[in-house]
Write a protein that holds these residues in place. Structure first.
Motif, PDB file in Angstrom:
ATOM      1  N   TYR A 266       9.133 -21.790  10.002  1.00 17.19           N
ATOM      2  CA  TYR A 266       8.002 -21.208   9.280  1.00 17.19           C
ATOM      3  C   TYR A 266       6.698 -21.595   9.960  1.00 17.19           C
ATOM      4  N   HIS A 267       5.669 -20.795   9.724  1.00 18.99           N
ATOM      5  CA  HIS A 267       4.338 -21.128  10.238  1.00 18.99           C
ATOM      6  C   HIS A 267       3.371 -21.218   9.071  1.00 18.99           C
ATOM      7  N   LEU A 268       2.098 -21.442   9.363  1.00 20.40           N
ATOM      8  CA  LEU A 268       1.076 -21.538   8.329  1.00 20.40           C
ATOM      9  C   LEU A 268       1.016 -20.234   7.533  1.00 20.40           C
ATOM     10  N   PRO A 269       0.548 -20.301   6.280  1.00 20.67           N
ATOM     11  CA  PRO A 269      -0.368 -21.257   5.668  1.00 20.67           C
ATOM     12  C   PRO A 269       0.328 -22.489   5.090  1.00 20.67           C
ATOM     13  N   VAL A 270      -0.500 -23.433   4.607  1.00 18.00           N
ATOM     14  CA  VAL A 270       0.004 -24.730   4.178  1.00 18.00           C
ATOM     15  C   VAL A 270       0.920 -24.619   2.964  1.00 18.00           C
ATOM     16  N   GLU A 271       0.773 -23.577   2.147  1.00 17.53           N
ATOM     17  CA  GLU A 271       1.632 -23.432   0.980  1.00 17.53           C
ATOM     18  C   GLU A 271       3.106 -23.307   1.370  1.00 17.53           C
ATOM     19  N   LEU A 272       3.373 -22.847   2.592  1.00 18.59           N
ATOM     20  CA  LEU A 272       4.761 -22.721   3.024  1.00 18.59           C
ATOM     21  C   LEU A 272       5.399 -24.076   3.315  1.00 18.59           C
ATOM     22  N   HIS A 273       4.568 -25.137   3.494  1.00 19.59           N
ATOM     23  CA  HIS A 273       5.148 -26.496   3.542  1.00 19.59           C
ATOM     24  C   HIS A 273       5.879 -26.769   2.232  1.00 19.59           C
TER      25      HIS A 273
ATOM     26  N   MET B  64       9.778 -17.877   7.589  1.00 21.58           N
ATOM     27  CA  MET B  64       8.728 -17.666   6.579  1.00 21.58           C
ATOM     28  C   MET B  64       7.373 -17.591   7.268  1.00 21.58           C
ATOM     29  N   GLY B  65       6.560 -16.647   6.820  1.00 23.50           N
ATOM     30  CA  GLY B  65       5.221 -16.501   7.382  1.00 23.50           C
ATOM     31  C   GLY B  65       4.310 -15.813   6.389  1.00 23.50           C
ATOM     32  N   ASP B  66       3.163 -15.402   6.879  1.00 22.92           N
ATOM     33  CA  ASP B  66       2.120 -14.794   6.051  1.00 22.92           C
ATOM     34  C   ASP B  66       1.770 -13.447   6.653  1.00 22.92           C
ATOM     35  N   ARG B  67       1.742 -12.413   5.825  1.00 28.86           N
ATOM     36  CA  ARG B  67       1.373 -11.081   6.297  1.00 28.86           C
ATOM     37  C   ARG B  67       0.047 -10.686   5.671  1.00 28.86           C
ATOM     38  N   LEU B  68      -1.001 -10.713   6.466  1.00 24.83           N
ATOM     39  CA  LEU B  68      -2.298 -10.252   5.991  1.00 24.83           C
ATOM     40  C   LEU B  68      -2.293  -8.726   5.898  1.00 24.83           C
ATOM     41  N   ILE B  69      -2.992  -8.211   4.910  1.00 25.58           N
ATOM     42  CA  ILE B  69      -3.064  -6.766   4.705  1.00 25.58           C
ATOM     43  C   ILE B  69      -4.509  -6.321   4.877  1.00 25.58           C
ATOM     44  N   GLY B  70      -4.707  -5.294   5.676  1.00 23.33           N
ATOM     45  CA  GLY B  70      -6.055  -4.777   5.895  1.00 23.33           C
ATOM     46  C   GLY B  70      -6.421  -3.714   4.884  1.00 23.33           C
ATOM     47  N   GLU B  71      -7.375  -2.877   5.260  1.00 25.67           N
ATOM     48  CA  GLU B  71      -7.910  -1.896   4.317  1.00 25.67           C
ATOM     49  C   GLU B  71      -6.912  -0.788   4.002  1.00 25.67           C
ATOM     50  N   ALA B  72      -5.984  -0.506   4.896  1.00 32.43           N
ATOM     51  CA  ALA B  72      -4.974   0.538   4.671  1.00 32.43           C
ATOM     52  C   ALA B  72      -3.609  -0.143   4.593  1.00 32.43           C
ATOM     53  N   PRO B  73      -3.149  -0.510   3.393  1.00 36.92           N
ATOM     54  CA  PRO B  73      -1.959  -1.361   3.264  1.00 36.92           C
ATOM     55  C   PRO B  73      -0.713  -0.803   3.945  1.00 36.92           C
TER      56      PRO B  73
ATOM     57  N   SER C 238     -16.178 -12.366  -8.188  1.00 37.86           N
ATOM     58  CA  SER C 238     -15.167 -11.377  -7.842  1.00 37.86           C
ATOM     59  C   SER C 238     -13.838 -12.083  -7.648  1.00 37.86           C
ATOM     60  N   SER C 239     -12.765 -11.470  -8.128  1.00 32.53           N
ATOM     61  CA  SER C 239     -11.430 -12.027  -7.939  1.00 32.53           C
ATOM     62  C   SER C 239     -10.431 -10.883  -7.896  1.00 32.53           C
ATOM     63  N   SER C 240      -9.308 -11.131  -7.233  1.00 31.93           N
ATOM     64  CA  SER C 240      -8.266 -10.117  -7.153  1.00 31.93           C
ATOM     65  C   SER C 240      -6.997 -10.774  -6.634  1.00 31.93           C
ATOM     66  N   THR C 241      -5.884 -10.090  -6.843  1.00 38.46           N
ATOM     67  CA  THR C 241      -4.617 -10.533  -6.257  1.00 38.46           C
ATOM     68  C   THR C 241      -4.484  -9.886  -4.890  1.00 38.46           C
ATOM     69  N   SER C 242      -4.203 -10.704  -3.895  1.00 39.91           N
ATOM     70  CA  SER C 242      -4.123 -10.173  -2.530  1.00 39.91           C
ATOM     71  C   SER C 242      -2.970  -9.188  -2.406  1.00 39.91           C
ATOM     72  N   LEU C 243      -3.181  -8.147  -1.623  1.00 43.10           N
ATOM     73  CA  LEU C 243      -2.071  -7.276  -1.245  1.00 43.10           C
ATOM     74  C   LEU C 243      -1.219  -7.946  -0.172  1.00 43.10           C
ATOM     75  N   GLY C 244      -1.855  -8.800   0.632  1.00 43.52           N
ATOM     76  CA  GLY C 244      -1.104  -9.585   1.598  1.00 43.52           C
ATOM     77  C   GLY C 244      -0.169 -10.553   0.892  1.00 43.52           C
ATOM     78  N   PHE C 245       0.847 -11.017   1.583  1.00 42.27           N
ATOM     79  CA  PHE C 245       1.871 -11.844   0.946  1.00 42.27           C
ATOM     80  C   PHE C 245       2.484 -12.808   1.953  1.00 42.27           C
ATOM     81  N   CYS C 246       2.983 -13.911   1.440  1.00 43.19           N
ATOM     82  CA  CYS C 246       3.887 -14.747   2.222  1.00 43.19           C
ATOM     83  C   CYS C 246       5.295 -14.182   2.042  1.00 43.19           C
ATOM     84  N   TYR C 247       6.094 -14.259   3.077  1.00 42.64           N
ATOM     85  CA  TYR C 247       7.386 -13.569   3.066  1.00 42.64           C
ATOM     86  C   TYR C 247       8.485 -14.473   3.621  1.00 42.64           C
ATOM     87  N   LEU C 248       9.717 -14.065   3.338  1.00 43.03           N
ATOM     88  CA  LEU C 248      10.914 -14.670   3.935  1.00 43.03           C
ATOM     89  C   LEU C 248      11.695 -13.558   4.613  1.00 43.03           C
TER      90      LEU C 248
END
Length: 566
Positions: free
Chosen positions: A412-419, A459-468, A335-345
């Protein structure tokens, strides 16, 4: 652990000759094993009785006996691990594995993925870090958020990837015509994981404790009180309508625990171990909805595997492999998909940063190669073109003539990609005459970040739940970012606008209202998404029912293993 000690001693006997027959004295063996001659004789006798070796002693002090080995320490370790697992002693199995961290990958391979042991279907997932403590309210990690949904129940829940809440502890609910009274009718067959019957008053008590948390108080700011209006009915009395209420109660942050036992819930799985190296869930036989087909789920937490490059079972936390990924022939992407969650500025407009300067910064990010040349693994991220599907990023005319500030501060905070993102942006802006000071907040949220007050960019990360859409409404209400990002009048206006949206009875109208709020934030260069993740789950043959959810995990209640061949 006695078995581990015996294995360590056996390893010391074996090692000098790598398993070849040895001619050696008892005194030399005692020295090798750091024990007395009497104790080493006992060790030899026990090992011989177990069939591990043969010892032929020679009469006379100082005479050399003959030591013959019948089994290698590695194979012996595997046997011991399998026996420990069959006996339900997972900690012993992990302790046995950890005596040789360099070989841990090979050792764990036979035990990961889907296994039937003692007629019990068990799924073992290797994981790259210890899980944070589970507690009521918001949790920063995707794994913890997902786990809460498997262990605890809410009054309502999201079914699969549906954005519409349905009944959970509550069979159904009714709303008064004015939207100020919500009656949740509690099922009569509920049981906690310890076997006790769930009482409606206990749910009321847990909800009241939940609403005492500051972040949850902001989320449920329309709730005046919660009453037990019938032994099987909880009534929420509001001082203003909130047609997101069922969504709020379905969110992972609103799952309910036993009022006196914070790790006891009523969800499909119960926790039987929650340790730094092992988390074990077992199915809840008195669960009130569809029972899972798996009996047990185990997270085997082995950070040694991930120290080099996030390691073996997890190329990255969003790319999970159930089993041993090095055995590529046996693993396939299920299974694979593009996350609805995103890193943001986000950009704080002030005398240091005007709106046009903020717009130019956003244009640099989205209309140059900056996002496309980040030094990250291939197929890990996708540069964002919209906040959510249909919520597109605005475009502005060419802004190359707009001079950037001489200095800016990015926090900025985690995730590591924001380094990587922070360093890339710093280098890019330096070429344009703007010195970017970079500050890292070593956490997954903004909680406790004192640097926000002086930041121009965040910069941070916004997780998205079941109801975006609803998840983003929750973000605006509860995240400590927004009071630091917006002026006091702007923040008050934002909250008032959210209040105006929540009183809309029609779901589409509420979503349209939210889209207008976020479109305004993007057009005013306050917020822009950076990139989404590519979620992936791989599994060996025979592990079925795995489908990615919005958090990049899979519903444990849907996974199953075929019965072993008889």
């Amino acid at each position: 652990m006695r078995q581990l000690n015996r294995l360590n001693q056996y390893q010391r006997l074996w090692q000098p000759s790598a398993g070849a027959t040895q001619h050696i004295t008892v005194n030399e063996l005692a020295s090798r094993c750091f024990c007395s001659e009497r104790h080493v004789r006992t060790l030899l006798r026990q090992a011989q009785d177990a069939g591990w070796l043969s010892w032929r002693a020679q009469s006379g002090r100082g005479k050399r006996g003959e030591l013959t080995f019948h089994v290698s320490p590695d194979s012996l370790r595997n046997i011991m691990m399998e026996e420990a697992l069959k006996s339900g002693h997972q900690h012993n199995a992990l302790e046995l594995a950890q005596i040789a961290p360099q070989e841990l990958r090979t050792l764990l391979h036979p035990f990961l993925g889907g296994q039937w042991q003692n007629d019990t279907p068990t799924l073992r997932i290797p994981y790259y870090r210890s899980l944070d403590p589970l507690h009521a309210g918001f949790l920063p990690g995707r794994a913890e958020q997902h786990l809460v949904g498997q262990v605890f129940s809410g009054l309502t829940r999201f079914n699969g990837n549906s954005s519409e809440p349905t009944g959970d502890l509550a069979h159904h609910w009714e709303v008064s015509a004015d939207g100020l009274r919500w009656h949740f009718y509690i099922r009569s067959t509920l049981h906690w994981h310890n076997g006790d019957k769930v009482e409606t008053a206990q749910l009321q008590s847990s909800l009241i404790k939940l609403l005492d948390l500051p972040a949850l108080r902001r989320l449920f700011n329309s709730v005046l009180r919660i009453d037990v209006t019938h032994p099987q009915c909880l009534t929420f009395v509001l001082h203003k309508p909130d047609y997101w209420l069922a969504h709020r109660l379905a969110s992972y942050c609103s799952r309910l625990t036993h009022p006196d036992r914070p790790l006891t819930g009523s969800g499909p799985f119960r926790l039987t171990a929650y340790e730094p190296d092992l988390v074990r869930l077992e199915s809840h036989e008195q669960y009130h909805l569809s029972h899972p087909l798996l009996k047990a789920i185990e997270y085997w937490i082995t950070p040694q595997l991930f120290e080099q490059n996030l390691g073996t079972s997890c190329r990255h936390p969003v790319q999970i492999a159930i089993g041993e990924p090095d055995e590529l022939a046996n693993l396939s992407l299920v299974s694979s998909s593009t996350s609805l969650g995103f890193c943001y500025l986000t950009l704080k407009q002030s005398p240091r940063l005007s709106q046009m300067q903020a717009q130019r910064l956003i244009t640099i990010i989205h209309h140059t190669t900056l996002l496309h040349t980040l030094p990250l693994d291939e197929n890990l991220i996708t540069p964002a073109q919209e906040l959510l599907p249909g919520w597109t990023i605005p475009g502005w005319p060419t802004l190359n003539t707009v001079a950037l500030p001489e200095t800016l501060t990015l926090v900025y905070h985690l995730p590591v990609e924001l380094h990587s993102m922070a360093e890339q942006l710093k280098r890019y802006l330096a070429n344009l005459g703007c010195n970017l000071t970079v500050v890292f907040h070593d956490a997954k949220t903004w909680d406790g970040c004192s640097a926000l007050a002086d930041a121009d960019l965040m910069m941070g990360d916004r997780l998205i739940g079941e109801a975006p859409g609803y998840t983003l409404e929750q973000w605006l209400r509860c995240d400590t970012l927004w009071p630091h990002l917006l002026s006091a009048p702007q923040y008050a206006h934002l909250q008032a606008t959210l209040d105006a949206v929540q009183i809309q009875t029609d779901e589409q109208a509420r979503h349209a209202g939210l889209k207008a709020i976020f479109t305004n934030l993007m057009e005013n260069a306050v917020l822009t998404p950076l990139f989404n993740y590519q979620y992936q789950i791989s599994a060996p043959p025979g592990v079925n029912g795995i489908h990615l959810n919005t958090r990049g995990w899979f519903d444990f209640t849907q996974a199953w293993l075929p019965a072993p061949n008889t």
